[in-house]
Design an enzyme around this catalytic site. Structure first.
Site, PDB file in Angstrom:
ATOM      1  N   GLU A   1      -3.313   6.338   1.645  1.00 46.29           N
ATOM      2  CA  GLU A   1      -3.178   4.934   2.022  1.00 46.29           C
ATOM      3  C   GLU A   1      -4.195   4.646   3.121  1.00 46.29           C
ATOM      4  O   GLU A   1      -4.281   5.389   4.107  1.00 46.29           O
ATOM      5  CB  GLU A   1      -1.769   4.668   2.525  1.00 46.29           C
ATOM      6  CG  GLU A   1      -1.558   3.270   3.082  1.00 46.29           C
ATOM      7  CD  GLU A   1      -0.159   3.043   3.599  1.00 46.29           C
ATOM      8  OE1 GLU A   1       0.047   2.042   4.306  1.00 46.29           O
ATOM      9  OE2 GLU A   1       0.733   3.864   3.299  1.00 46.29           O
TER      10      GLU A   1
ATOM     11  N   LYS B   1       0.827  -1.225   0.000  1.00 45.59           N
ATOM     12  CA  LYS B   1       0.000   0.000   0.000  1.00 45.59           C
ATOM     13  C   LYS B   1       0.855   1.267   0.000  1.00 45.59           C
ATOM     14  O   LYS B   1       0.589   2.205  -0.746  1.00 45.59           O
ATOM     15  CB  LYS B   1      -0.915   0.029   1.221  1.00 45.59           C
ATOM     16  CG  LYS B   1      -1.966  -1.048   1.279  1.00 45.59           C
ATOM     17  CD  LYS B   1      -2.922  -0.836   2.436  1.00 45.59           C
ATOM     18  CE  LYS B   1      -2.257  -0.961   3.801  1.00 45.59           C
ATOM     19  NZ  LYS B   1      -1.814  -2.329   4.103  1.00 45.59           N
ATOM     20  N   THR B   2       1.851   1.290   0.876  1.00 44.93           N
ATOM     21  CA  THR B   2       2.639   2.518   1.037  1.00 44.93           C
ATOM     22  C   THR B   2       3.372   2.870  -0.253  1.00 44.93           C
ATOM     23  O   THR B   2       3.324   4.020  -0.711  1.00 44.93           O
ATOM     24  CB  THR B   2       3.636   2.358   2.194  1.00 44.93           C
ATOM     25  OG1 THR B   2       2.918   2.130   3.409  1.00 44.93           O
ATOM     26  CG2 THR B   2       4.492   3.595   2.352  1.00 44.93           C
TER      27      THR B   2
END
Length: 481
Positions: free
Chosen positions: A163, A119-120
């Protein structure tokens, strides 16, 4: 643009030393809030915020909530945390980080990145592509990015790239205009109860994306049932097939190169400045999102994307040994990061700090097998992250199980010793003794193990005749006290 729902409010952040909560600081400040915070100990992040003029405490105390209007907390703290309890007793509103993010997003076009892994990096890649073409998004990343001075960026445009956090279910409150699910894995199942319940939560979330929005999913690893009820167009992205996919993918030690195929049309070459097939896929998903917002964005823009801190961060190559720090803490992430490190051609040694007793217990078999492609391995005690210990779940027992697997394995890739170390200095000495020119040492984990990476560089630089007095990783943090 930042919502002004917080204007004039005194907001206290519990867990301000973490990447996710600290990223709220510039956004809340822009929204007109007066921000303070605390964490269980001093960290590089909290020290940076203190130098910037914030009131930051290095311990928890119910007195911290006196005079505040709102308390925002990380999902890592329990519901009965003393500060949260004190706030509720005083009638002060208490919300999780995810709810705070929802309020900050109010009035913006929201681009939300979710999933078990990646995600990051995918969030920052998406933001980078928009920024590279002159767009001015608000950005919320769960990691530190050098060019924006942390994890939050205040933009004046109407796009909010964020995020999300599925660990506590708070992502479900976000109603994105564009959404990506990078992958789904056995993670946070103590919250959801089962993997099918996790899938159902994501299915309901994607169904909230409007018909004029977009959903981006990988071609593999996510059941097609997750799109049931989805009104928005769905793009499938993969390395071999899909609406967006790669051709002529070349994986290298410092990154990858590929041709991007968009709905059957070659739209150009993309260079991804992070190694590993998983990062190439993250980049393709980010590109799919960005081009929906501005079709002029070209794949070539990815080449200048900087790495988020603790995402394959190279600290140096002392004595020809590459020292890399990475946030990987789930077995899938461990395997992917080791595979990326092996692209350099040498042996890969690992310093690993398991994160949370519950995750270690729930994924025990996967952790035992996750280090098959590593050579020497040193395990630190489990980083509790506010969780109580679980009987029989320790790093020592895990190290014994991995060593036993190596003894019975017939694979040539399984080799090297396994050490359980009581502290980072013992692990550093062990790995420094095993590593040679051309090798890589990975410092892996989501806890505070990353502070060991610079000490590893010092240890490797020390000559045999005059060994360096290694500065312990905890001592580095204590210097700020």
């Amino acid at each position: 643009m930042i919502s002004h729902l917080f204007r004039g409010k005194r907001v206290h952040l519990v867990g301000i030393g973490g990447a996710g909560v600290s990223a709220l600081v510039p956004l809340l400040s822009e929204a007109g809030a007066i921000v303070s915070g605390c964490d269980c100990e001093r960290s590089l992040i909290s020290e940076r915020l203190r130098r910037a003029g914030l009131e930051v405490h290095d311990r928890h105390d119910p007195a911290h909530v006196e005079g505040v209007d709102l308390v925002v907390h990380t999902a890592a703290v329990p519901a009965d945390h003393p500060e949260l309890a004190a706030a509720r007793a005083r009638g002060i509103e208490v919300i999780a980080r995810g709810e705070c993010l929802v309020r900050l997003m109010h009035g913006n076009r929201t681009v939300a990145i979710a999933g078990s892994h990646g995600k990051t990096s995918t969030t920052w890649m998406t933001a980078h592509l928009l920024l590279s073409h002159g767009l001015d998004p608000v950005v919320m990343v769960g990691g530190a990015v050098g060019s924006i001075g942390g994890g939050g960026r205040v933009g004046q445009g109407d796009i909010f790239v964020a995020e999300t956090d599925e660990s506590d279910g708070s992502f479900a409150r976000i109603r994105p205009d564009l959404a990506v699910v990078t992958n789904l894995d056995r993670e946070h199942l103590r919250h959801y109860g089962s993997f099918s319940a996790l899938e159902s939560a994501f299915q309901a979330w994607l169904a909230s994306v409007p018909a004029d929005g977009l959903v981006v999913l990988p071609t593999d690893g996510i059941s097609s049932a997750i799109t049931s009820g989805v009104m928005a167009p769905v793009l499938r992205v993969g390395l071999e097939s899909g609406d967006y996919h790669a051709q002529r993918l070349e994986l290298g030690a410092e990154g990858s190169r590929l041709r991007v195929i968009e709905r059957g049309i070659d739209i150009g070459e993309m260079q991804v400045p992070l190694p590993g097939a998983h990062m190439a896929l993250n980049a393709l998903m980010a590109l799919a999102l960005a081009r929906r917002l501005d079709q002029r964005i070209a794949p070539v823009a990815m080449a200048t994307c900087e790495r988020v801190r603790r995402r394959f961060t190279v600290h140096g190559t002392p004595r020809g040994v590459r020292v890399v720090e990475d946030y990987g803490h789930h077995p899938t992430e461990v395997r992917a990061t080791i595979a990326a490190a092996r692209l350099a051609g040498g042996r890969v040694h690992v310093l690993f700090q398991p994160h949370r007793p519950s995750r270690t217990a729930d994924l025990w078999r996967e952790f035992v097998a996750a280090f098959d492609q590593a050579h020497a391995l040193a395990l630190l005690p489990i980083y509790a992250a506010s969780e109580p210990p679980i009987a029989g779940i320790t790093s020592q027992v895990l190290a014994d199980a991995i060593a036993q697997r190596r003894r019975v394995s017939t694979s040539d890739d399984v080799g090297g010793q396994v050490l359980h170390a009581d502290d980072a200095d013992a692990a550093i000495a062990f790995l420094a003794a095993h590593a040679g020119p051309g090798d890589t040492i990975l410092v892996l984990g989501a806890g505070d193990v990353g502070a060991a990476a610079p000490t590893l560089v010092e240890a490797l630089n020390a000559t045999p005749a005059q060994p360096a007095k290694s500065v312990g990783w905890l001592d580095r943090l204590r210097r700020f006290a």
